[in-house]
Design an enzyme around this catalytic site. Structure first.
Site, PDB file in Angstrom:
ATOM      1  N   LEU A 130      -1.029  58.216  39.832  1.00 42.22           N
ATOM      2  CA  LEU A 130      -1.724  59.398  39.323  1.00 42.22           C
ATOM      3  C   LEU A 130      -2.251  60.178  40.517  1.00 42.22           C
ATOM      4  O   LEU A 130      -2.616  59.588  41.538  1.00 42.22           O
ATOM      5  CB  LEU A 130      -2.901  59.013  38.411  1.00 42.22           C
ATOM      6  CG  LEU A 130      -2.590  58.325  37.077  1.00 42.22           C
ATOM      7  CD1 LEU A 130      -3.890  58.086  36.307  1.00 42.22           C
ATOM      8  CD2 LEU A 130      -1.624  59.138  36.233  1.00 42.22           C
ATOM      9  N   ASP A 131      -2.323  61.492  40.396  1.00 44.56           N
ATOM     10  CA  ASP A 131      -2.880  62.313  41.460  1.00 44.56           C
ATOM     11  C   ASP A 131      -4.334  61.936  41.722  1.00 44.56           C
ATOM     12  O   ASP A 131      -5.015  61.381  40.850  1.00 44.56           O
ATOM     13  CB  ASP A 131      -2.808  63.797  41.082  1.00 44.56           C
ATOM     14  CG  ASP A 131      -1.382  64.285  40.914  1.00 44.56           C
ATOM     15  OD1 ASP A 131      -0.469  63.683  41.509  1.00 44.56           O
ATOM     16  OD2 ASP A 131      -1.184  65.268  40.172  1.00 44.56           O
ATOM     17  N   ARG A 132      -4.817  62.267  42.898  1.00 44.88           N
ATOM     18  CA  ARG A 132      -6.168  61.887  43.317  1.00 44.88           C
ATOM     19  C   ARG A 132      -7.225  62.249  42.272  1.00 44.88           C
ATOM     20  O   ARG A 132      -8.123  61.451  41.975  1.00 44.88           O
ATOM     21  CB  ARG A 132      -6.518  62.572  44.652  1.00 44.88           C
ATOM     22  CG  ARG A 132      -7.906  62.208  45.168  1.00 44.88           C
ATOM     23  CD  ARG A 132      -8.292  63.057  46.380  1.00 44.88           C
ATOM     24  NE  ARG A 132      -7.444  62.787  47.524  1.00 44.88           N
ATOM     25  CZ  ARG A 132      -7.677  61.834  48.426  1.00 44.88           C
ATOM     26  NH1 ARG A 132      -8.734  61.043  48.289  1.00 44.88           N
ATOM     27  NH2 ARG A 132      -6.857  61.662  49.445  1.00 44.88           N
ATOM     28  N   THR A 134      -6.722  63.137  39.009  1.00 35.57           N
ATOM     29  CA  THR A 134      -6.396  62.792  37.626  1.00 35.57           C
ATOM     30  C   THR A 134      -7.059  61.463  37.284  1.00 35.57           C
ATOM     31  O   THR A 134      -7.073  60.536  38.104  1.00 35.57           O
ATOM     32  CB  THR A 134      -4.873  62.673  37.436  1.00 35.57           C
ATOM     33  OG1 THR A 134      -4.257  63.911  37.813  1.00 35.57           O
ATOM     34  CG2 THR A 134      -4.522  62.361  35.987  1.00 35.57           C
ATOM     35  N   ARG A 234       1.019  69.675  35.538  1.00 37.97           N
ATOM     36  CA  ARG A 234       0.394  70.804  36.229  1.00 37.97           C
ATOM     37  C   ARG A 234       1.393  71.933  36.453  1.00 37.97           C
ATOM     38  O   ARG A 234       1.085  73.112  36.234  1.00 37.97           O
ATOM     39  CB  ARG A 234      -0.195  70.313  37.553  1.00 37.97           C
ATOM     40  CG  ARG A 234      -1.258  69.243  37.361  1.00 37.97           C
ATOM     41  CD  ARG A 234      -1.598  68.497  38.647  1.00 37.97           C
ATOM     42  NE  ARG A 234      -2.232  69.357  39.625  1.00 37.97           N
ATOM     43  CZ  ARG A 234      -2.536  68.965  40.868  1.00 37.97           C
ATOM     44  NH1 ARG A 234      -2.236  67.711  41.262  1.00 37.97           N
ATOM     45  NH2 ARG A 234      -3.116  69.793  41.699  1.00 37.97           N
TER      46      ARG A 234
END
Length: 300
Positions: A130-132, A134, A234
């Site tokens: 997961l992105d930082r 998220t 996104r």
């Protein structure tokens, strides 16, 4: 504690279905709620069998000490799922930055997760990214012999993945199947973008609610992923003209942070062949904007 802190081990489990290893956690007390005790394991439980433990945490400060622990959502003999806070990466990036994987290993090594032996710590591997910023469900393999089966599950996109998001603006449609290939932005290295030569990407978007607050429209969305491209949600929502609230890369930053949360992960375990259905609690930043709709999601 409010979002922005990373807290420890108190437990507040709400619903456990032990028979088919299906689990859902719904806490009406919010991200900062704490109390209760670890749900008792059945009499015939072996160490590592589950799901049992549910542990509360919120958002991770970058200087969070190593002895703090992520919220545990699911435990079995071969799997562990935690609720990732914002502000931390899942895998190492070569800079020495502390990762969620490091924190999970440290927590297991201290014997702080019920039903997972400390000796499992070196074998723990994250199965997703997961992105930082998220939040939500991240799945870990806790034994090497099962790693390949779970890697294949993720690579085949066989798991049902749902995200909760808040988009800027009033989305006019109620449901949309977004099938737009995604590739790297040749002019901006950190960005991805819609690209005819990119990799296939498929997102199913469903509007849950719309609200106008202080003259500004927001749309609450459920997003099901059928592929797993970098920044997929996104990019797809920005391509539709409705970037996520708090997405400084594809829209505009916001004090609430990135409004994207991995809320549900469901699959058939390829090792135990049982059904697994994991739910992460809805963060306060979503419930502040859409209290009624988030309450309905809690009751589903």
């Amino acid at each position: 504690p409010a979002e922005g802190l990373f807290v420890g081990l108190p437990v507040c489990g709400r619903r456990l279905a032990m028979g088919n290893q299906t689990f859902a956690h719904r806490s009406s007390r919010g991200d900062g709620a704490h109390g209760g005790s670890t749900p008792a394991a059945p009499r015939n439980a072996m160490r590592g069998c589950g799901p049992y433990a549910v542990q509360e945490s919120a958002t991770c400060r970058r200087d969070a000490p190593a002895d703090l622990s992520p919220r545990v959502l699911y435990v079995s003999e071969t799997l562990l799922a935690v609720d990732k806070p914002a502000g931390i990466i899942v895998h190492g990036d070569g800079t020495g930055t502390k990762t969620l994987t490091d924190l999970v290993r440290n927590t297991v090594e201290r014997g702080a997760i019920d039903h997972v032996a400390p000796t499992c710590a070196p074998e723990i591997q994250a199965l997703q990214r997961l992105d930082r910023d998220t939040t939500g469900i991240v799945l870990f393999s806790i034994c090497k012999h099962a790693q390949g089966a779970y890697d294949a599950l993720i690579a085949a996109h066989s798991a049902r993945k749902h995200y909760l998001a808040v988009a800027e603006g009033r989305v006019p449609w109620d449901q949309r199947d977004i099938r737009v290939p995604i590739g790297r932005d040749r002019h901006d290295a950190p960005r991805m973008g819609a690209s005819r030569t990119g990799k296939d990407a498929h997102t199913e978007a469903t509007v849950l609610d719309r609200r106008r607050i202080d003259g500004r429209w927001y749309t609450l969305l459920d997003l099901r992923l059928y592929s797993g491209r970098k920044h997929q949600i996104r990019v797809h929502l920005a391509h539709e003209g409705f970037p996520l609230v708090g997405d400084a890369l594809y829209g505009a930053g916001d004090t609430r942070g990135l409004m994207l949360h991995a809320r549900r992960l469901a699959f058939t375990d390829p090792v135990s062949h049982t059904s697994v259905d994991i739910h992460a609690p809805i963060p306060m930043r979503f419930r502040d904007l859409f209290p009624r709709s988030c309450a309905r999601l809690f009751d589903m």
